[in-house]
Scaffold this motif. Structure first.
Motif, PDB file in Angstrom:
ATOM      1  N   ARG A  65       0.821  -1.219  -0.169  1.00 32.51           N
ATOM      2  CA  ARG A  65      -0.049  -0.108   0.091  1.00 32.51           C
ATOM      3  C   ARG A  65       0.886   1.220  -0.044  1.00 32.51           C
ATOM      4  O   ARG A  65       2.045   1.296   0.728  1.00 32.51           O
ATOM      5  CB  ARG A  65      -0.901  -0.050   1.380  1.00 32.51           C
ATOM      6  CG  ARG A  65      -1.767   1.234   1.199  1.00 32.51           C
ATOM      7  CD  ARG A  65      -2.771   0.909   2.483  1.00 32.51           C
ATOM      8  NE  ARG A  65      -3.585  -0.181   2.734  1.00 32.51           N
ATOM      9  CZ  ARG A  65      -4.622  -0.162   2.197  1.00 32.51           C
ATOM     10  NH1 ARG A  65      -5.478   0.842   1.762  1.00 32.51           N
ATOM     11  NH2 ARG A  65      -5.461  -1.406   2.196  1.00 32.51           N
ATOM     12  N   VAL A  66       0.750   2.082  -0.903  1.00 34.36           N
ATOM     13  CA  VAL A  66       1.573   3.285  -1.084  1.00 34.36           C
ATOM     14  C   VAL A  66       0.678   4.688  -1.419  1.00 34.36           C
ATOM     15  O   VAL A  66      -0.377   4.235  -2.219  1.00 34.36           O
ATOM     16  CB  VAL A  66       2.776   3.080  -2.141  1.00 34.36           C
ATOM     17  CG1 VAL A  66       2.229   3.008  -3.425  1.00 34.36           C
ATOM     18  CG2 VAL A  66       3.698   4.176  -1.997  1.00 34.36           C
ATOM     19  N   ASP A  67       1.029   5.719  -1.017  1.00 35.65           N
ATOM     20  CA  ASP A  67       0.494   6.757  -1.566  1.00 35.65           C
ATOM     21  C   ASP A  67       1.222   7.409  -2.550  1.00 35.65           C
ATOM     22  O   ASP A  67       2.353   7.302  -2.672  1.00 35.65           O
ATOM     23  CB  ASP A  67       0.206   7.991  -0.348  1.00 35.65           C
ATOM     24  CG  ASP A  67      -0.597   7.221   0.752  1.00 35.65           C
ATOM     25  OD1 ASP A  67      -1.545   6.729   0.443  1.00 35.65           O
ATOM     26  OD2 ASP A  67      -0.437   7.990   2.126  1.00 35.65           O
ATOM     27  N   GLU A  68       0.455   8.184  -3.698  1.00 34.40           N
ATOM     28  CA  GLU A  68       0.859   8.677  -4.515  1.00 34.40           C
ATOM     29  C   GLU A  68       0.175  10.059  -4.913  1.00 34.40           C
ATOM     30  O   GLU A  68      -0.934  10.177  -4.346  1.00 34.40           O
ATOM     31  CB  GLU A  68       1.082   7.853  -6.020  1.00 34.40           C
ATOM     32  CG  GLU A  68      -0.134   7.475  -6.489  1.00 34.40           C
ATOM     33  CD  GLU A  68      -0.482   6.914  -7.775  1.00 34.40           C
ATOM     34  OE1 GLU A  68       0.763   6.343  -8.029  1.00 34.40           O
ATOM     35  OE2 GLU A  68      -1.332   6.637  -8.176  1.00 34.40           O
ATOM     36  N   VAL A  69       0.756  10.969  -5.783  1.00 35.41           N
ATOM     37  CA  VAL A  69       0.257  12.183  -6.339  1.00 35.41           C
ATOM     38  C   VAL A  69       0.169  11.968  -7.776  1.00 35.41           C
ATOM     39  O   VAL A  69       1.146  11.871  -8.529  1.00 35.41           O
ATOM     40  CB  VAL A  69       1.032  13.339  -5.860  1.00 35.41           C
ATOM     41  CG1 VAL A  69       0.349  14.616  -6.515  1.00 35.41           C
ATOM     42  CG2 VAL A  69       0.989  13.431  -4.439  1.00 35.41           C
TER      43      VAL A  69
END
Length: 228
Positions: free
Chosen positions: A73-77
């Motif tokens: 699980r990873v956050d990106e823009v």
């Protein structure tokens, strides 16, 4: 500047503005409507079946069984829009040894070549330049310190912390994972997660202008263990 020159400039500026609106609006539509919310973190069953044989002696060897999952699980823009990416696979194998009421040995292996998200192009990048799965097809977590399972004889769930070596792309780094463990029928369920920094594993998160991935993420798993 002539009328026609000004008109061409205005048309060009208007076309660029329309393109920006289209890209941003399309990204917003994808992130918030088409792709929907990211899947919830992997978690234990809320109402697991009771063990058929009453008290369960945990000592012995336990094998990862069908129904297990692992991933990240990873956050990106993405074009200015915050987005959470979740990738998972059910190709998980491994064993855990319990002795004297504690997990003393264990190794879990995840097939990185079959991890998928909601985007085929993202998966191609993941398997290609990011994780290089042709060369490094699996990742492993190896338990390095015993973990007491006190309370699990009563069925659980119990919350524990385990320390182990995570190996990704042939680079090994020690991490802590938070575990929720409970009995489920004659087996055991383990839900866990741990925070990682990509730089610790020589992984460069994508930064392509239109998409920027955070420099840390979460590995997560839900294991169904059956007695060997």
């Amino acid at each position: 500047m002539s009328f026609f020159t000004r008109r061409r400039v205005l048309i060009g500026v208007g076309g660029l503005a329309a393109l920006v609106v289209l890209v941003v609006g399309g990204t917003y539509l994808y992130v918030n409507v088409i792709s929907g919310d990211a899947p919830d973190p992997l978690a234990l069953e809320t109402d697991p079946p009771a063990a058929s044989g009453g008290d369960l002696d945990l000592d012995g060897t336990w094998t990862v069984a069908d129904g297990s999952e692992a991933g990240y699980r990873v956050d990106e823009v993405l074009n200015g829009q915050d987005n959470t990416v979740v990738g998972r696979t059910s190709d998980v194998t491994g064993e855990l040894t319990v002795a004297g009421g504690a997990a003393t040995e264990g190794e879990i292996t995840v097939d990185m070549t079959t991890i998928t998200t909601d985007s085929g192009s993202r998966d191609s990048q993941f398997r290609g330049p990011i994780m290089q799965t042709d060369e490094f097809p699996t990742s492993t977590f190896t338990l390095t310190s015993p973990v007491s399972l006190d309370g699990l004889d009563d069925g659980g769930p119990v919350t524990l912390t385990a320390t182990g070596d995570l190996t990704v792309r042939d680079v090994t780094h020690s991490i802590e994972v938070q575990l929720d463990v409970q009995r489920s029928g004659d087996g055991v369920q383990v839900a866990g997660s741990g925070e990682i920094r990509f730089a610790d594993f020589d992984v460069d998160p994508p930064d392509l202008g239109f998409v920027r991935v955070e420099d840390s993420g979460t590995v997560e798993f839900l294991l169904t263990l059956a007695r060997s």
